[in-house]
Design a protein around this motif. Sequence first.
Motif, mmCIF file in Angstrom:
data_model
loop_
_atom_site.group_PDB
_atom_site.id
_atom_site.type_symbol
_atom_site.label_atom_id
_atom_site.label_comp_id
_atom_site.label_asym_id
_atom_site.label_seq_id
_atom_site.Cartn_x
_atom_site.Cartn_y
_atom_site.Cartn_z
ATOM 1 N N GLN A 243 -3.229 12.752 -1.984
ATOM 2 C CA GLN A 243 -4.446 13.004 -2.753
ATOM 3 C C GLN A 243 -5.525 11.978 -2.427
ATOM 4 O O GLN A 243 -6.692 12.327 -2.214
ATOM 5 C CB GLN A 243 -4.128 12.974 -4.246
ATOM 6 C CG GLN A 243 -3.229 14.091 -4.730
ATOM 7 C CD GLN A 243 -2.766 13.881 -6.162
ATOM 8 O OE1 GLN A 243 -3.241 12.991 -6.857
ATOM 9 N NE2 GLN A 243 -1.832 14.704 -6.614
ATOM 10 N N ALA A 244 -5.136 10.694 -2.389
ATOM 11 C CA ALA A 244 -6.108 9.637 -2.106
ATOM 12 C C ALA A 244 -6.693 9.794 -0.711
ATOM 13 O O ALA A 244 -7.903 9.620 -0.505
ATOM 14 C CB ALA A 244 -5.443 8.265 -2.249
ATOM 15 N N PHE B 48 0.803 -1.224 0.000
ATOM 16 C CA PHE B 48 0.000 0.000 0.000
ATOM 17 C C PHE B 48 0.837 1.275 0.000
ATOM 18 O O PHE B 48 0.372 2.314 -0.480
ATOM 19 C CB PHE B 48 -0.916 0.020 1.238
ATOM 20 C CG PHE B 48 -1.844 -1.148 1.325
ATOM 21 C CD1 PHE B 48 -2.979 -1.209 0.539
ATOM 22 C CD2 PHE B 48 -1.576 -2.215 2.177
ATOM 23 C CE1 PHE B 48 -3.851 -2.291 0.605
ATOM 24 C CE2 PHE B 48 -2.436 -3.302 2.258
ATOM 25 C CZ PHE B 48 -3.559 -3.342 1.460
ATOM 26 N N HIS B 49 2.052 1.210 0.559
ATOM 27 C CA HIS B 49 2.854 2.413 0.721
ATOM 28 C C HIS B 49 3.197 3.026 -0.633
ATOM 29 O O HIS B 49 3.753 2.368 -1.511
ATOM 30 C CB HIS B 49 4.138 2.076 1.487
ATOM 31 C CG HIS B 49 4.948 3.273 1.836
ATOM 32 N ND1 HIS B 49 6.243 3.439 1.430
ATOM 33 C CD2 HIS B 49 4.641 4.389 2.555
ATOM 34 C CE1 HIS B 49 6.711 4.579 1.883
ATOM 35 N NE2 HIS B 49 5.756 5.178 2.570
ATOM 36 N N LEU B 50 2.821 4.299 -0.802
ATOM 37 C CA LEU B 50 2.977 5.047 -2.055
ATOM 38 C C LEU B 50 2.147 4.458 -3.190
ATOM 39 O O LEU B 50 2.390 4.755 -4.360
ATOM 40 C CB LEU B 50 4.456 5.144 -2.460
ATOM 41 C CG LEU B 50 5.352 5.883 -1.462
ATOM 42 C CD1 LEU B 50 6.801 5.856 -1.923
ATOM 43 C CD2 LEU B 50 4.879 7.309 -1.247
ATOM 44 N N LYS B 51 1.131 3.674 -2.825
ATOM 45 C CA LYS B 51 0.248 3.072 -3.828
ATOM 46 C C LYS B 51 -1.231 3.232 -3.447
ATOM 47 O O LYS B 51 -2.076 2.472 -3.905
ATOM 48 C CB LYS B 51 0.562 1.586 -4.010
ATOM 49 C CG LYS B 51 2.007 1.269 -4.394
ATOM 50 C CD LYS B 51 2.207 -0.236 -4.543
ATOM 51 C CE LYS B 51 3.662 -0.593 -4.841
ATOM 52 N NZ LYS B 51 4.537 -0.436 -3.656
ATOM 53 N N LEU B 52 -1.543 4.194 -2.598
ATOM 54 C CA LEU B 52 -2.926 4.357 -2.149
ATOM 55 C C LEU B 52 -3.858 4.740 -3.288
ATOM 56 O O LEU B 52 -5.075 4.546 -3.178
ATOM 57 C CB LEU B 52 -3.015 5.400 -1.030
ATOM 58 C CG LEU B 52 -2.401 5.004 0.315
ATOM 59 C CD1 LEU B 52 -2.552 6.144 1.316
ATOM 60 C CD2 LEU B 52 -3.039 3.730 0.864
ATOM 61 N N ALA C 193 -10.614 10.644 0.205
ATOM 62 C CA ALA C 193 -11.357 9.672 1.001
ATOM 63 C C ALA C 193 -11.946 10.311 2.258
ATOM 64 O O ALA C 193 -13.084 10.008 2.646
ATOM 65 C CB ALA C 193 -10.456 8.500 1.377
ATOM 66 N N VAL C 194 -11.200 11.212 2.885
ATOM 67 C CA VAL C 194 -11.737 11.940 4.042
ATOM 68 C C VAL C 194 -12.910 12.811 3.608
ATOM 69 O O VAL C 194 -13.940 12.901 4.304
ATOM 70 C CB VAL C 194 -10.636 12.784 4.710
ATOM 71 C CG1 VAL C 194 -11.233 13.712 5.769
ATOM 72 C CG2 VAL C 194 -9.582 11.879 5.357
ATOM 73 N N HIS C 195 -12.782 13.444 2.456
ATOM 74 C CA HIS C 195 -13.863 14.272 1.919
ATOM 75 C C HIS C 195 -15.133 13.443 1.729
ATOM 76 O O HIS C 195 -16.242 13.875 2.071
ATOM 77 C CB HIS C 195 -13.402 14.863 0.583
ATOM 78 C CG HIS C 195 -14.308 15.907 0.030
ATOM 79 N ND1 HIS C 195 -14.763 15.903 -1.265
ATOM 80 C CD2 HIS C 195 -14.861 17.006 0.604
ATOM 81 C CE1 HIS C 195 -15.553 16.949 -1.462
ATOM 82 N NE2 HIS C 195 -15.634 17.627 -0.360
ATOM 83 N N ALA D 155 -6.958 16.734 7.784
ATOM 84 C CA ALA D 155 -6.464 15.833 6.744
ATOM 85 C C ALA D 155 -5.559 16.610 5.802
ATOM 86 O O ALA D 155 -5.535 17.847 5.811
ATOM 87 C CB ALA D 155 -7.636 15.237 5.964
ATOM 88 N N PRO D 156 -4.796 15.925 4.957
ATOM 89 C CA PRO D 156 -3.979 16.644 3.977
ATOM 90 C C PRO D 156 -4.837 17.371 2.951
ATOM 91 O O PRO D 156 -6.026 17.065 2.795
ATOM 92 C CB PRO D 156 -3.150 15.527 3.324
ATOM 93 C CG PRO D 156 -3.922 14.281 3.565
ATOM 94 C CD PRO D 156 -4.616 14.471 4.875
#
Length: 237
Positions: free
Chosen positions: A132-133, A87-91, A137-139, A121-122
């Motif tokens: 970005q992902a 998953f890391h850097l692949k979200l 997703a938080v949005h 959140a970012p």
Amino acid sequence: MTIDWAHERVLIFAPHPDDETLGCGGLMSKAKAAGAEVYVQFITVGDTADLSPKGQSTVQERYGEIKEVADFFRWNDWQIAFPGDEFHLKLDRLARFELSNMIERHSPLSIAELEPTVVIAPHRTSYNQDHQATAEAVHTALRPSDNRLRHHPRLVLAYEEAADQWRYEAAASPNFLVELDEGHVDDKISAMRLYGTQIHEHPHTRSELTLRSLAALRGMQGGVAFAEGYHALRWLA
């Protein structure tokens, strides 16, 4: 308007370990000193290629750094949702449905479980695909609905990082400033030093001078010595 942080339960979403400190280190210092609860939901972590002599930081090193930073800030809890190189850097390959559901209710630190008063959140304009992902997703997880059926935090913020500023479509200047004193800024920098695999000498977006300079710039924009800048996505007064 001022916020009495003593009564707030703050939930921060960090795509990777150190994002929460880069974006919210001063706020975390200020809020915890006032008596707030602070929780950090990391999304992923894995072995990371870097410019160090050995060329990478391992996931074991990253976990050790998180524990030191958690103790330093006295977080109430933290968790990693999707650990590992898968998953890391692949979200951006992970279905938003799965990521949003984790954020909304399928995690011990989910919005439904914690019922935070503040979610941070970012910002979606980050160049990094994991940021970005996470932002999107938080949005989705915080979409408007009947607050009698789903928890709605009163304040939703997007944090900034200096690395995001160079994009031609970068967001406008922050519209929500959190005043910091010099001790809060010092705490932010001290925590970044604990992320020894991630901090860099200047000139770099994760250098001590960059972090202190950005705090001074945002402070100047608010007429105070130091501040952190955020974009307010929802503010229910």
